[in-house]
Motif scaffolding. Structure first.
Motif, PDB file in Angstrom:
ATOM      1  N   CYS A 190     -24.009 -23.894  14.629  1.00 60.47           N
ATOM      2  CA  CYS A 190     -22.673 -24.203  14.991  1.00 60.47           C
ATOM      3  C   CYS A 190     -22.483 -23.855  14.032  1.00 60.47           C
ATOM      4  O   CYS A 190     -22.881 -24.754  12.363  1.00 60.47           O
ATOM      5  CB  CYS A 190     -22.603 -25.553  15.109  1.00 60.47           C
ATOM      6  SG  CYS A 190     -20.772 -25.860  15.885  1.00 60.47           S
ATOM      7  N   THR A 191     -21.271 -23.055  12.909  1.00 59.84           N
ATOM      8  CA  THR A 191     -20.820 -23.622  12.044  1.00 59.84           C
ATOM      9  C   THR A 191     -20.127 -24.539  10.701  1.00 59.84           C
ATOM     10  O   THR A 191     -19.516 -24.612  10.911  1.00 59.84           O
ATOM     11  CB  THR A 191     -19.534 -22.375  11.570  1.00 59.84           C
ATOM     12  OG1 THR A 191     -19.056 -21.957  12.842  1.00 59.84           O
ATOM     13  CG2 THR A 191     -20.175 -20.718  12.082  1.00 59.84           C
ATOM     14  N   ILE A 192     -18.745 -25.175  12.564  1.00 54.51           N
ATOM     15  CA  ILE A 192     -18.390 -26.373  12.378  1.00 54.51           C
ATOM     16  C   ILE A 192     -19.561 -27.703  11.873  1.00 54.51           C
ATOM     17  O   ILE A 192     -19.238 -28.543  11.193  1.00 54.51           O
ATOM     18  CB  ILE A 192     -17.489 -26.361  13.569  1.00 54.51           C
ATOM     19  CG1 ILE A 192     -16.970 -25.303  13.628  1.00 54.51           C
ATOM     20  CG2 ILE A 192     -16.523 -28.027  12.707  1.00 54.51           C
ATOM     21  CD1 ILE A 192     -15.683 -24.964  12.730  1.00 54.51           C
ATOM     22  N   CYS A 193     -20.100 -27.923  13.377  1.00 54.25           N
ATOM     23  CA  CYS A 193     -21.079 -29.357  12.681  1.00 54.25           C
ATOM     24  C   CYS A 193     -22.348 -29.173  12.572  1.00 54.25           C
ATOM     25  O   CYS A 193     -23.456 -30.165  12.391  1.00 54.25           O
ATOM     26  CB  CYS A 193     -21.206 -30.103  14.041  1.00 54.25           C
ATOM     27  SG  CYS A 193     -21.901 -29.176  15.450  1.00 54.25           S
ATOM     28  N   ALA A 194     -23.345 -27.928  12.236  1.00 52.77           N
ATOM     29  CA  ALA A 194     -24.468 -27.015  11.925  1.00 52.77           C
ATOM     30  C   ALA A 194     -25.297 -27.754  12.680  1.00 52.77           C
ATOM     31  O   ALA A 194     -26.601 -27.878  12.524  1.00 52.77           O
ATOM     32  CB  ALA A 194     -24.573 -28.302  10.273  1.00 52.77           C
ATOM     33  N   PHE A 195     -24.929 -27.596  14.096  1.00 48.47           N
ATOM     34  CA  PHE A 195     -26.528 -28.254  15.193  1.00 48.47           C
ATOM     35  C   PHE A 195     -26.766 -26.806  15.782  1.00 48.47           C
ATOM     36  O   PHE A 195     -26.369 -25.473  15.729  1.00 48.47           O
ATOM     37  CB  PHE A 195     -25.355 -28.624  16.426  1.00 48.47           C
ATOM     38  CG  PHE A 195     -25.710 -29.365  17.616  1.00 48.47           C
ATOM     39  CD1 PHE A 195     -27.196 -30.533  17.489  1.00 48.47           C
ATOM     40  CD2 PHE A 195     -26.131 -28.542  18.230  1.00 48.47           C
ATOM     41  CE1 PHE A 195     -27.781 -30.614  18.610  1.00 48.47           C
ATOM     42  CE2 PHE A 195     -26.795 -28.559  19.724  1.00 48.47           C
ATOM     43  CZ  PHE A 195     -27.671 -30.019  19.757  1.00 48.47           C
ATOM     44  N   GLU A 196     -28.024 -26.990  15.692  1.00 51.30           N
ATOM     45  CA  GLU A 196     -28.819 -25.801  16.024  1.00 51.30           C
ATOM     46  C   GLU A 196     -29.421 -26.207  17.909  1.00 51.30           C
ATOM     47  O   GLU A 196     -29.912 -26.770  18.484  1.00 51.30           O
ATOM     48  CB  GLU A 196     -30.103 -25.721  15.263  1.00 51.30           C
ATOM     49  CG  GLU A 196     -30.344 -24.817  14.047  1.00 51.30           C
ATOM     50  CD  GLU A 196     -31.177 -25.172  13.380  1.00 51.30           C
ATOM     51  OE1 GLU A 196     -32.186 -25.172  13.382  1.00 51.30           O
ATOM     52  OE2 GLU A 196     -31.049 -24.943  12.352  1.00 51.30           O
ATOM     53  N   PHE A 197     -28.653 -24.448  18.004  1.00 52.38           N
ATOM     54  CA  PHE A 197     -28.927 -24.429  19.544  1.00 52.38           C
ATOM     55  C   PHE A 197     -30.218 -22.894  20.590  1.00 52.38           C
ATOM     56  O   PHE A 197     -29.569 -22.733  19.547  1.00 52.38           O
ATOM     57  CB  PHE A 197     -27.770 -25.254  20.154  1.00 52.38           C
ATOM     58  CG  PHE A 197     -26.728 -24.441  20.072  1.00 52.38           C
ATOM     59  CD1 PHE A 197     -25.825 -24.496  19.378  1.00 52.38           C
ATOM     60  CD2 PHE A 197     -26.335 -23.572  21.333  1.00 52.38           C
ATOM     61  CE1 PHE A 197     -24.525 -23.547  18.944  1.00 52.38           C
ATOM     62  CE2 PHE A 197     -24.719 -22.851  21.434  1.00 52.38           C
ATOM     63  CZ  PHE A 197     -24.807 -22.801  19.727  1.00 52.38           C
ATOM     64  N   GLU A 198     -29.930 -22.944  21.467  1.00 49.63           N
ATOM     65  CA  GLU A 198     -30.585 -21.688  22.405  1.00 49.63           C
ATOM     66  C   GLU A 198     -29.611 -21.811  23.184  1.00 49.63           C
ATOM     67  O   GLU A 198     -29.320 -22.183  23.813  1.00 49.63           O
ATOM     68  CB  GLU A 198     -31.995 -22.622  22.877  1.00 49.63           C
ATOM     69  CG  GLU A 198     -32.933 -22.877  21.649  1.00 49.63           C
ATOM     70  CD  GLU A 198     -34.087 -21.666  21.457  1.00 49.63           C
ATOM     71  OE1 GLU A 198     -33.658 -20.315  21.623  1.00 49.63           O
ATOM     72  OE2 GLU A 198     -34.711 -21.933  19.785  1.00 49.63           O
ATOM     73  N   ASP A 199     -29.179 -19.872  23.164  1.00 49.96           N
ATOM     74  CA  ASP A 199     -28.314 -19.626  23.855  1.00 49.96           C
ATOM     75  C   ASP A 199     -28.461 -18.932  24.385  1.00 49.96           C
ATOM     76  O   ASP A 199     -28.854 -17.385  24.050  1.00 49.96           O
ATOM     77  CB  ASP A 199     -27.439 -19.226  23.085  1.00 49.96           C
ATOM     78  CG  ASP A 199     -26.128 -19.018  24.217  1.00 49.96           C
ATOM     79  OD1 ASP A 199     -25.522 -19.338  24.892  1.00 49.96           O
ATOM     80  OD2 ASP A 199     -25.702 -17.605  23.869  1.00 49.96           O
TER      81      ASP A 199
END
Ligand SMILES: [Zn+2]
Length: 79
Positions: free
Chosen positions: A46-55
Protein backbone atom coordinates in the motif's frame (compact mmCIF):
# COMPACT_ATOMS: atom_id res chain seq x y z
CA UNK A 1 44.63 -48.01 -26.14
CA UNK A 2 44.75 -44.28 -25.66
CA UNK A 3 47.79 -43.08 -23.78
CA UNK A 4 47.10 -40.08 -21.52
CA UNK A 5 49.57 -38.45 -19.21
CA UNK A 6 48.74 -38.11 -15.53
CA UNK A 7 48.71 -34.31 -15.77
CA UNK A 8 46.15 -34.37 -18.57
CA UNK A 9 44.05 -36.90 -16.66
CA UNK A 10 43.99 -34.68 -13.55
CA UNK A 11 43.15 -31.67 -15.73
CA UNK A 12 40.24 -33.52 -17.38
CA UNK A 13 38.95 -34.69 -13.99
CA UNK A 14 39.09 -31.16 -12.50
CA UNK A 15 37.49 -29.63 -15.58
CA UNK A 16 34.56 -32.06 -15.54
CA UNK A 17 34.09 -31.70 -11.77
CA UNK A 18 34.12 -27.90 -11.84
CA UNK A 19 31.82 -27.83 -14.87
CA UNK A 20 29.31 -30.03 -13.02
CA UNK A 21 29.47 -27.89 -9.86
CA UNK A 22 29.08 -24.67 -11.86
CA UNK A 23 26.17 -26.11 -13.84
CA UNK A 24 24.36 -27.23 -10.69
CA UNK A 25 24.96 -23.81 -9.12
CA UNK A 26 23.45 -22.00 -12.12
CA UNK A 27 20.50 -24.39 -12.22
CA UNK A 28 19.65 -24.06 -8.50
CA UNK A 29 20.04 -20.27 -8.64
CA UNK A 30 17.69 -20.10 -11.64
CA UNK A 31 15.13 -22.23 -9.78
CA UNK A 32 15.44 -20.09 -6.63
CA UNK A 33 14.89 -16.83 -8.54
CA UNK A 34 11.90 -18.31 -10.37
CA UNK A 35 10.34 -19.49 -7.10
CA UNK A 36 10.93 -16.07 -5.52
CA UNK A 37 9.35 -14.31 -8.50
CA UNK A 38 6.26 -16.52 -8.28
CA UNK A 39 5.97 -15.88 -4.55
CA UNK A 40 5.83 -12.07 -4.90
CA UNK A 41 3.83 -11.93 -8.15
CA UNK A 42 0.53 -10.96 -6.51
CA UNK A 43 1.96 -9.08 -3.54
CA UNK A 44 1.09 -5.39 -3.28
CA UNK A 45 2.43 -2.76 -0.90
CA UNK A 46 0.00 0.00 0.00
CA UNK A 47 1.33 3.44 -0.92
CA UNK A 48 -0.44 5.09 2.03
CA UNK A 49 0.19 2.79 5.01
CA UNK A 50 2.93 0.49 3.56
CA UNK A 51 0.89 -2.60 4.42
CA UNK A 52 1.76 -5.62 2.27
CA UNK A 53 -1.03 -7.88 1.10
CA UNK A 54 -1.81 -10.53 -1.50
CA UNK A 55 -4.33 -9.78 -4.22
CA UNK A 56 -5.15 -12.64 -6.59
CA UNK A 57 -7.92 -10.80 -8.44
CA UNK A 58 -7.45 -9.09 -11.81
CA UNK A 59 -8.71 -5.67 -10.67
CA UNK A 60 -6.74 -2.65 -11.84
CA UNK A 61 -6.78 -0.89 -8.46
CA UNK A 62 -6.89 -3.33 -5.55
CA UNK A 63 -8.12 -1.95 -2.24
CA UNK A 64 -5.88 -2.06 0.84
CA UNK A 65 -7.50 -4.20 3.57
CA UNK A 66 -6.06 -2.00 6.34
CA UNK A 67 -6.71 1.60 5.28
CA UNK A 68 -9.07 1.10 2.32
CA UNK A 69 -7.13 3.18 -0.22
CA UNK A 70 -6.81 2.11 -3.84
CA UNK A 71 -3.36 1.02 -5.04
CA UNK A 72 -1.76 0.62 -8.43
CA UNK A 73 -0.01 -2.63 -9.30
CA UNK A 74 3.71 -1.96 -9.21
CA UNK A 75 6.29 -4.66 -9.62
CA UNK A 76 7.17 -5.79 -6.12
CA UNK A 77 10.87 -5.61 -5.32
CA UNK A 78 12.77 -7.57 -2.74
CA UNK A 79 16.17 -6.69 -1.39
ZN1 LIG B 1 -3.14 0.84 3.22
Amino acid sequence: MIRVSLTLLVFIYLFLFLTAVFGLWIWFEWKRQRREKLAVRNRIRCTICAFEFEDNTETQLPRCPRCGSLNERFKFRTL
